[in-house]
Write a protein that holds these residues in place. Structure first.
Motif, PDB file in Angstrom:
ATOM      1  N   THR A   1       6.306 -18.628 -39.015  1.00 32.44           N
ATOM      2  CA  THR A   1       6.503 -17.178 -39.038  1.00 32.44           C
ATOM      3  C   THR A   1       5.237 -16.473 -39.507  1.00 32.44           C
ATOM      4  N   LEU A   2       4.823 -15.482 -38.739  1.00 27.90           N
ATOM      5  CA  LEU A   2       3.608 -14.714 -39.004  1.00 27.90           C
ATOM      6  C   LEU A   2       3.980 -13.258 -39.238  1.00 27.90           C
ATOM      7  N   LEU A   3       3.474 -12.672 -40.322  1.00 26.32           N
ATOM      8  CA  LEU A   3       3.707 -11.255 -40.619  1.00 26.32           C
ATOM      9  C   LEU A   3       2.412 -10.484 -40.407  1.00 26.32           C
ATOM     10  N   LEU A   4       2.448  -9.470 -39.532  1.00 26.09           N
ATOM     11  CA  LEU A   4       1.314  -8.594 -39.270  1.00 26.09           C
ATOM     12  C   LEU A   4       1.583  -7.242 -39.924  1.00 26.09           C
ATOM     13  N   VAL A   5       0.635  -6.763 -40.751  1.00 25.18           N
ATOM     14  CA  VAL A   5       0.819  -5.496 -41.467  1.00 25.18           C
ATOM     15  C   VAL A   5      -0.370  -4.584 -41.147  1.00 25.18           C
ATOM     16  N   ASP A   6      -0.085  -3.445 -40.513  1.00 20.93           N
ATOM     17  CA  ASP A   6      -1.130  -2.473 -40.170  1.00 20.93           C
ATOM     18  C   ASP A   6      -0.443  -1.137 -39.905  1.00 20.93           C
ATOM     19  N   ASP A   7      -1.075  -0.048 -40.331  1.00 16.99           N
ATOM     20  CA  ASP A   7      -0.461   1.271 -40.126  1.00 16.99           C
ATOM     21  C   ASP A   7      -0.716   1.818 -38.736  1.00 16.99           C
ATOM     22  N   GLU A   8      -1.535   1.143 -37.928  1.00 13.43           N
ATOM     23  CA  GLU A   8      -1.824   1.587 -36.566  1.00 13.43           C
ATOM     24  C   GLU A   8      -1.007   0.748 -35.585  1.00 13.43           C
ATOM     25  N   GLN A   9      -0.069   1.389 -34.878  1.00 14.18           N
ATOM     26  CA  GLN A   9       0.826   0.676 -33.978  1.00 14.18           C
ATOM     27  C   GLN A   9       0.084   0.027 -32.810  1.00 14.18           C
ATOM     28  N   ASN A  10      -1.020   0.670 -32.371  1.00  9.47           N
ATOM     29  CA  ASN A  10      -1.768   0.068 -31.264  1.00  9.47           C
ATOM     30  C   ASN A  10      -2.431  -1.240 -31.686  1.00  9.47           C
ATOM     31  N   ILE A  11      -2.836  -1.328 -32.967  1.00  8.75           N
ATOM     32  CA  ILE A  11      -3.416  -2.573 -33.471  1.00  8.75           C
ATOM     33  C   ILE A  11      -2.344  -3.666 -33.509  1.00  8.75           C
ATOM     34  N   LEU A  12      -1.152  -3.309 -34.005  1.00  8.67           N
ATOM     35  CA  LEU A  12      -0.061  -4.288 -34.045  1.00  8.67           C
ATOM     36  C   LEU A  12       0.297  -4.772 -32.635  1.00  8.67           C
ATOM     37  N   ALA A  13       0.328  -3.863 -31.673  1.00  9.08           N
ATOM     38  CA  ALA A  13       0.656  -4.240 -30.298  1.00  9.08           C
ATOM     39  C   ALA A  13      -0.406  -5.170 -29.728  1.00  9.08           C
ATOM     40  N   ALA A  14      -1.691  -4.878 -30.005  1.00  6.02           N
ATOM     41  CA  ALA A  14      -2.772  -5.734 -29.506  1.00  6.02           C
ATOM     42  C   ALA A  14      -2.700  -7.126 -30.121  1.00  6.02           C
ATOM     43  N   LEU A  15      -2.400  -7.188 -31.422  1.00  9.98           N
ATOM     44  CA  LEU A  15      -2.291  -8.491 -32.087  1.00  9.98           C
ATOM     45  C   LEU A  15      -1.112  -9.293 -31.537  1.00  9.98           C
ATOM     46  N   ARG A  16       0.001  -8.632 -31.282  1.00 17.34           N
ATOM     47  CA  ARG A  16       1.161  -9.328 -30.711  1.00 17.34           C
ATOM     48  C   ARG A  16       0.814  -9.929 -29.352  1.00 17.34           C
ATOM     49  N   ARG A  17       0.145  -9.150 -28.514  1.00 13.43           N
ATOM     50  CA  ARG A  17      -0.228  -9.659 -27.193  1.00 13.43           C
ATOM     51  C   ARG A  17      -1.155 -10.863 -27.311  1.00 13.43           C
ATOM     52  N   LEU A  18      -2.095 -10.786 -28.248  1.00 16.25           N
ATOM     53  CA  LEU A  18      -3.067 -11.870 -28.410  1.00 16.25           C
ATOM     54  C   LEU A  18      -2.397 -13.151 -28.905  1.00 16.25           C
ATOM     55  N   LEU A  19      -1.475 -13.010 -29.857  1.00 17.96           N
ATOM     56  CA  LEU A  19      -0.920 -14.186 -30.530  1.00 17.96           C
ATOM     57  C   LEU A  19       0.371 -14.692 -29.899  1.00 17.96           C
ATOM     58  N   ARG A  20       0.857 -14.002 -28.884  1.00 17.01           N
ATOM     59  CA  ARG A  20       2.099 -14.425 -28.240  1.00 17.01           C
ATOM     60  C   ARG A  20       1.978 -15.832 -27.672  1.00 17.01           C
ATOM     61  N   ARG A  21       0.818 -16.161 -27.157  1.00 11.80           N
ATOM     62  CA  ARG A  21       0.618 -17.466 -26.527  1.00 11.80           C
ATOM     63  C   ARG A  21       0.701 -18.629 -27.520  1.00 11.80           C
ATOM     64  N   ASP A  22       0.565 -18.332 -28.809  1.00 11.77           N
ATOM     65  CA  ASP A  22       0.555 -19.400 -29.815  1.00 11.77           C
ATOM     66  C   ASP A  22       1.946 -19.710 -30.370  1.00 11.77           C
ATOM     67  N   ALA A  23       2.962 -19.104 -29.798  1.00 14.96           N
ATOM     68  CA  ALA A  23       4.360 -19.443 -30.115  1.00 14.96           C
ATOM     69  C   ALA A  23       4.721 -19.219 -31.571  1.00 14.96           C
TER      70      ALA A  23
END
Length: 281
Positions: A21-43
């Motif tokens: 389980t990975l927790l991403l914390v950032d006040d910018e929603q576009n940053i969170l969305a970009a990180l999700r897209r990047l890390l989705r492949r790592d399951a």
């Protein structure tokens, strides 16, 4: 606040027990969305929060392995959030990802052990993925060590309990042996004090005990101990002789009684008594 399972396929149910389980914390929603897209492949099972407080709320309700947090956020700086996360959830691995290089705050957090890695924005995709993968690898090692330590503690407790039970049993057996020895000493003393001759035979017919009266009656006395009764005292132990009969010893008549032992105890062998009946008939 958003919870997203990056490892689930489209339309597939979310895993009930995610392993990483990975927790991403950032006040910018576009940053969170970009990180999700990047890390989705790592399951990874990915949780996202828009502030430090939201991150703490998620930590309170989810078992999180790795945290990636921004530094400059309203309400609570990333360094303060990660410091609190370390205090409340020390088993987590914590990474700071920020576009602001507040050197002193970051240095303090690193020195306190609140931060495992510090990465700057914009990030290198592969480098970020590698650092997160390394954090999960180290977290897995820590979890394995903690599990092995717990198993070792449980094994030590079980061994200590077994040793205690064994010691208690040994103490009980020693106490029983001591009581048996006292009982045996008392029985020997009583037999010695009896005025009539008494002999004890073991289950093989060997003479195991001769009291004082019996030792005085027979010439060999105490030398009878350890002898085969049938050979040492044939007048008493003729083959197929009755359990109770009369014999002549030293010109006197004695009633001989042989009592089998073990009816009311774990003793073996027999007890032989000789009772003077007067002059021979």
């Amino acid at each position: 606040m958003d919870v997203h399972n990056a490892s689930a396929l489209a339309g597939a149910p979310e895993r009930l027990a995610p392993q990483r389980t990975l927790l991403l914390v950032d006040d910018e929603q576009n940053i969170l969305a970009a990180l999700r897209r990047l890390l989705r492949r790592d399951a990874y099972h990915i949780l996202t929060a828009g502030s430090g407080q939201e991150g703490l709320d998620l930590l309170a309700s989810h078992a999180v392995d790795v945290i990636v947090s921004d530094q400059r956020m309203p309400g609570m700086l990333g360094a303060d959030f990660l410091r609190k996360a370390k205090l409340l959830y020390p088993q987590t691995m914590r990474i700071m990802l920020s576009g602001y290089t507040e050197l002193q705050a970051v240095t303090d957090a690193v020195n306190e052990g609140a931060i495992f890695k510090f990465l700057t924005k914009p990030w290198d995709d592969q480098q970020l993925r590698d650092h997160i993968a390394e954090a999960f690898r180290l977290k897995g090692i820590d979890d394995d060590n903690a599990r092995l330590n717990q198993q070792l503690r449980e094994a030590n407790l079980a061994l200590a309990a077994a040793n205690a039970a064994m010691q208690a049993l040994l103490h009980q057996q020693q106490h029983q042996i001591s009581r048996s020895e006292v009982s045996l000493d008392i029985a020997r003393e009583l037999l010695q004090l009896l005025p009539l001759p008494v002999l004890c035979l073991d289950e093989d017919g060997m003479i195991a005990f001769v009291n004082a009266a019996a030792a005085g009656l027979f010439e060999r006395g105490a030398a009878l101990l350890g002898s085969d009764a049938a050979l040492a005292l044939p007048q008493l132990f003729e083959p197929h002789a009755a359990a109770q009969r009369q014999v002549i010893i030293g010109g006197k008549a004695y009633a001989v009684a042989r009592h089998a032992m073990g009816a009311h105890s774990r003793s073996r062998g027999s007890l032989v008594t000789l009772c003077h009946t007067g002059a021979p008939a």
